[in-house]
Design an enzyme around this catalytic site. Structure first.
Site, PDB file in Angstrom:
ATOM      1  N   PRO A 239       2.498  16.117  -2.446  1.00 17.57           N
ATOM      2  CA  PRO A 239       3.205  16.487  -3.673  1.00 17.57           C
ATOM      3  C   PRO A 239       4.351  15.528  -3.997  1.00 17.57           C
ATOM      4  O   PRO A 239       4.916  14.905  -3.103  1.00 17.57           O
ATOM      5  CB  PRO A 239       3.741  17.883  -3.367  1.00 17.57           C
ATOM      6  CG  PRO A 239       3.853  17.928  -1.887  1.00 17.57           C
ATOM      7  CD  PRO A 239       2.779  17.039  -1.342  1.00 17.57           C
TER       8      PRO A 239
ATOM      9  N   CYS B 133      -6.232   7.910  -3.495  1.00 21.70           N
ATOM     10  CA  CYS B 133      -6.966   8.532  -2.381  1.00 21.70           C
ATOM     11  C   CYS B 133      -6.783  10.043  -2.382  1.00 21.70           C
ATOM     12  O   CYS B 133      -5.688  10.544  -2.608  1.00 21.70           O
ATOM     13  CB  CYS B 133      -6.447   8.015  -1.035  1.00 21.70           C
ATOM     14  SG  CYS B 133      -6.821   6.306  -0.691  1.00 21.70           S
TER      15      CYS B 133
ATOM     16  N   LYS C 163       0.394  -4.518   0.806  1.00 25.94           N
ATOM     17  CA  LYS C 163       0.202  -3.774  -0.447  1.00 25.94           C
ATOM     18  C   LYS C 163       1.316  -2.741  -0.628  1.00 25.94           C
ATOM     19  O   LYS C 163       1.886  -2.606  -1.717  1.00 25.94           O
ATOM     20  CB  LYS C 163      -1.156  -3.075  -0.422  1.00 25.94           C
ATOM     21  CG  LYS C 163      -1.402  -2.188  -1.632  1.00 25.94           C
ATOM     22  CD  LYS C 163      -2.623  -1.305  -1.482  1.00 25.94           C
ATOM     23  CE  LYS C 163      -2.337  -0.094  -0.654  1.00 25.94           C
ATOM     24  NZ  LYS C 163      -2.738   1.182  -1.246  1.00 25.94           N
ATOM     25  N   ASN C 164       1.650  -2.024   0.447  1.00 27.33           N
ATOM     26  CA  ASN C 164       2.628  -0.938   0.328  1.00 27.33           C
ATOM     27  C   ASN C 164       4.065  -1.439   0.212  1.00 27.33           C
ATOM     28  O   ASN C 164       4.971  -0.653  -0.059  1.00 27.33           O
ATOM     29  CB  ASN C 164       2.495   0.036   1.505  1.00 27.33           C
ATOM     30  CG  ASN C 164       1.228   0.867   1.410  1.00 27.33           C
ATOM     31  OD1 ASN C 164       0.640   0.995   0.337  1.00 27.33           O
ATOM     32  ND2 ASN C 164       0.793   1.428   2.525  1.00 27.33           N
TER      33      ASN C 164
END
Length: 418
Positions: free
Chosen positions: A123, A117, A22-23
């Site tokens: 950030p 999530c 997925k990543n």
């Protein structure tokens, strides 16, 4: 809302095929914004986050068509909007990956601040300051990152290693004018595949796989990509190895890349497990007694933070005291209170968890994020009695057919609705 009902105690056996990462797939799908041609991507995991990003591209005017469950064809020639709206971005943090390519191609974009999530602050300041160095003017307005400007190559030195930040700047630099140097770049296999695909498209990238990347931008010329296949998911691979480990079962994962799992396999070895490795297959061989371990999460090639929760579940049944030091994200111990409901003996002191191995008992538990939810499933596989894991929409964001794959290995697991 769906939940998983798991009767603990079943021994597992057999083989399980690992899905595409997925990543890796998410930045590769965002990369299609840089393309002047159709792109076909295979070995795409059939999970919610992928569908969300495909829908985001459609909302921008692109076509993104699933040829089958695991193949995606994308054409971005007809993009007619550069605004990624809150209703879709809120579902997934990785939506921020469209920021770099949209700005580089069109000279302006608006991307809603991300969701996904709830793990600490995470950030995006590092992305934004890097784009500003490349010539972007950036405002945060009404919950949106508003960017404009023609991007030029620059030297970017990340104060902290950032995977999505590295990916965003690599994609932005690919269409920028001139040379961009990224110092302290992320080295994850998912970043490496993105760089390799862009490098094959005609934009030269030096230093792939190191923390020092140099990208020679095309000056706005769209790129031509070949069809490609997504690399295997190293986190899914580690999770299924944990399923074998926690149940003391000999199982085999297929379609894996052992080279991407060196730090994870080393920790299994520390805990007494052995392996048979044959090309893309890894068989885990359990010991009589699971030894405790010490883990410090760090950037690749160190121990991945995305495997921390699963190893905590495993440590809960080890013979002795384990220590896990979470160095990458704050608030990444939200699974501790739920594991404690199952009888786990875990003490927290800031970013350090001390786990005293014991026996687990079934309970109703609630998932708080993607990897925490997989840890609760692992614990339920070995807990005495019937557990229910709630809020499994977190699982569906990142694991393809989890309950089906576990059931095929012999787990007593069912999905139900409440």
């Amino acid at each position: 809302m769906d939940f998983l009902q798991i009767n603990g105690g079943a021994k597992l056996n057999g083989k399980v095929k690992i899905s595409g990462a997925k990543n890796a797939a998410l930045p590769l799908i965002a990369m299609s914004i840089l393309a002047g041609n159709d792109i076909k991507i295979s070995n795409v995991p059939n999970v919610a986050d992928i569908k969300t990003l495909a829908q985001l591209l459609r909302n921008l005017g692109a076509s993104a068509e699933f040829l089958n469950e695991n193949s995606l064809k994308i054409n971005t020639n007809d993009i007619n909007s550069t605004k990624a709206t809150y209703d879709i971005v809120r579902k997934m943090r990785a939506s921020i990956l469209v920021l770099g390519p949209l700005l580089a191609r069109f000279g302006h974009c608006e991307v809603s601040l991300p969701g996904g999530c709830a793990i600490g602050a995470r950030p995006i300041d590092l992305h934004l300051s890097a784009l500003e160095k490349m010539g972007a003017e950036i405002d945060i307005k009404d919950g949106y990152v508003v960017c404009k400007g023609k991007l030029k190559g620059a030297t970017i030195s990340f104060d902290k290693i950032t995977v999505t930040g590295t990916e965003n700047i690599v994609m932005a630099a690919a269409l920028a004018e001139g040379k961009t140097k990224i110092i302290n770049a992320a080295k994850e296999p998912e970043v490496v595949q993105l760089c390799e695909m862009i490098n094959k498209s005609g934009v030269k990238i030096e230093g792939i796989g190191t923390d020092d990347l140099t990208i020679y931008g095309s000056g706005g010329k769209l790129l031509k990509f070949s069809d490609f296949s997504v690399i295997p998911d190293r986190i899914e691979a580690g999770t299924y190895l944990c399923a074998g480990a926690i149940t003391k079962s000999k199982i085999t994962i297929t379609n894996a890349n052992p080279n991407h799992l060196v730090s994870v396999l080393a920790k299994f070895n520390d805990m007494g497990f052995n392996f048979e490795i044959n090309d893309d297959e890894i068989t885990i061989i359990p010991p009589k007694t699971i030894k405790p371990t010490e883990i410090i999460t760090s950037e690749y090639p160190g121990f991945p933070t995305d495997m921390q929760a699963q190893f905590m579940a495993l440590a809960c049944v080890a013979d002795g005291v384990s220590v896990i030091d979470e160095r990458l994200f704050e608030n990444r111990f939200m699974h501790v209170s739920e594991l404690s409901r199952m009888g786990a003996d875990i003490k927290l002191n800031g970013h350090i968890a001390t786990i005293n191995g014991t026996h687990l008992n079934a309970a109703d538990v609630m998932a708080t994020d993607l990897r925490a939810s997989s840890a609760l499933v692992l614990a339920a596989l070995v807990a005495k009695g019937t557990s229910r894991v709630h809020r499994i929409y977190h699982l569906d964001r990142g694991y393809e057919n989890l309950e089906l794959k576990l059931r095929n290995l012999g787990a007593d697991i069912q999905r139900a609705s409440e």
